[in-house]
Design a protein around this motif. Structure first.
Motif, PDB file in Angstrom:
ATOM      1  N   PHE A  71       2.293   1.613  -3.405  1.00  0.00           N
ATOM      2  CA  PHE A  71       1.258   2.082  -4.337  1.00  0.00           C
ATOM      3  C   PHE A  71       1.019   3.584  -4.179  1.00  0.00           C
ATOM      4  N   LEU A  72       0.930   4.049  -2.931  1.00  0.00           N
ATOM      5  CA  LEU A  72       0.686   5.470  -2.683  1.00  0.00           C
ATOM      6  C   LEU A  72       1.821   6.329  -3.260  1.00  0.00           C
ATOM      7  N   PHE A 124       1.593   6.252  -7.020  1.00  0.00           N
ATOM      8  CA  PHE A 124       0.395   6.971  -7.481  1.00  0.00           C
ATOM      9  C   PHE A 124       0.608   8.491  -7.420  1.00  0.00           C
ATOM     10  N   LEU A 125       1.144   8.964  -6.306  1.00  0.00           N
ATOM     11  CA  LEU A 125       1.383  10.404  -6.170  1.00  0.00           C
ATOM     12  C   LEU A 125       2.410  10.905  -7.183  1.00  0.00           C
ATOM     13  N   THR A 168       2.995   9.575 -10.142  1.00  0.00           N
ATOM     14  CA  THR A 168       2.350   9.560 -11.460  1.00  0.00           C
ATOM     15  C   THR A 168       1.430  10.757 -11.638  1.00  0.00           C
ATOM     16  N   VAL A 169       0.629  11.060 -10.586  1.00  0.00           N
ATOM     17  CA  VAL A 169      -0.272  12.214 -10.656  1.00  0.00           C
ATOM     18  C   VAL A 169       0.524  13.501 -10.882  1.00  0.00           C
ATOM     19  N   TYR A 171       0.837  -1.201   0.000  1.00  0.00           N
ATOM     20  CA  TYR A 171       0.000   0.000   0.000  1.00  0.00           C
ATOM     21  C   TYR A 171       0.876   1.258   0.000  1.00  0.00           C
TER      22      TYR A 171
END
Length: 325
Positions: A43-44, A47-48, A50-51, A40
């Protein structure tokens, strides 16, 4: 464009990956070994990152597009970029550079015009004493005065070449295309060079019908004068002819100027139109500057004509001018 963006952001991506890796190592070393929490966390972080990269790419898309595709026209630099600070800074930089460039161009134009004006005035000033010398010696046939007359002719032709070379800088402002009689131009050039023909014992043989071509009379006279002068000069002492004739085809009108002079060595033929190239003949005829044929080709290109040369060493040279329909 995307490749450029990724290369630019690569250090940030690498640091973020290293940071996530270090956090996971620290968590694992502290005894937190729950795989779901580790995944997790991973992933976080991903994800951040990529954003952020997507947002950064969209906000700087025009910026990277400009960097990846250099402008084809100067006015393209004023196209609106992104509102991001770095894009705005790039736009301002391009505008300031463009202003400096335009200022430099204008300054260069002013200096060029001043140079052309100076050359024109200087040539005309030099022609005045030459004209006075001509008037003084024109009624005398003494050998010494005839030699002076020959030298003044050379000076006058040299000054004319300087004048035309300077005018090439502002050619677009100094030509007028209209129907021009080839016979009239040829006759005028022969009259101006009659002493040169007599001195070199070369006879002009003209076979031209009443053809007219679309050209500028003054510049065309300069072209033909340069070619005929070369034909006579390199036929000196051979007692030959300078044959001048025309031919009309579907391509256009062709003017041929042929001599039976020394000819041009095959090794020099491909370079005769290069500026300042005198070649093997230039070492024999010291007066050669290597500028005559170079100017002829440049003027022909500007007027839309074509000049070609064929020559055999020891047999003569043929110059062909083509005036397209």
């Amino acid at each position: 464009m995307i490749k450029l963006f990724l290369r630019d952001q690569f250090p940030l991506i690498l640091i973020n990956l290293l940071q996530i890796t270090l956090i996971l190592i620290v968590l694992w070393a502290s005894g937190l070994q729950e795989m779901k929490l580790v995944l997790y966390t991973l992933f976080l972080g991903a994800f951040l990152l990529t954003v952020y990269l997507v947002y950064r790419y969209l906000s700087l898309k025009a910026f990277y597009k400009r960097l990846a595709n250099p402008v084809a026209r100067l006015d393209e630099i004023f196209e609106t970029l992104d509102s991001a600070p770095i894009s705005a800074a790039l736009g301002e930089l391009l505008r300031s550079q463009h202003r400096l460039y335009i200022n430099e161009i204008e300054l260069a134009k002013i200096k060029k015009n001043e140079h052309v004006t100076f050359i024109n005035q200087w040539v005309h000033q030099m022609k005045t004493p030459l004209s006075v010398i001509e008037l003084i010696i024109q009624d005398h046939d003494e050998e010494e005065l005839l030699s002076i007359r020959e030298e003044t002719d050379k000076l006058e032709k040299g000054l004319e070449m300087v004048l035309y070379a300077a005018r090439l800088e502002v050619f677009e402002q100094d030509f007028h295309i209209q129907p021009v009689s080839l016979k009239h131009i040829i006759d005028q050039v022969i009259r101006e060079n009659k002493r040169l023909f007599i001195k070199n014992r070369v006879y002009p043989e003209v076979n031209i019908t009443g053809l007219t071509v679309e050209s500028d009379e003054k510049w065309l006279e300069f072209i033909i004068n340069q070619v005929i002068t070369n034909a006579v000069k390199y036929s000196a002492g051979k007692g030959g002819k300078a044959q001048i004739f025309t031919d009309k085809t579907s391509e256009g009108t062709h003017l041929f100027i042929q001599d039976n002079g020394v000819g041009i060595p095959k090794s020099d033929l491909k370079r005769v139109f290069d500026a300042f190239f005198t070649g093997e003949n230039g070492r024999v005829y010291r007066e050669s500057t290597g500028m005559g044929l170079s100017l002829v080709r440049e003027v022909c290109e500007k007027l839309g004509h074509k000049v070609e040369i064929e020559s055999v060493q020891g047999e003569g040279t043929l110059v062909k001018l083509t005036f397209y329909n």
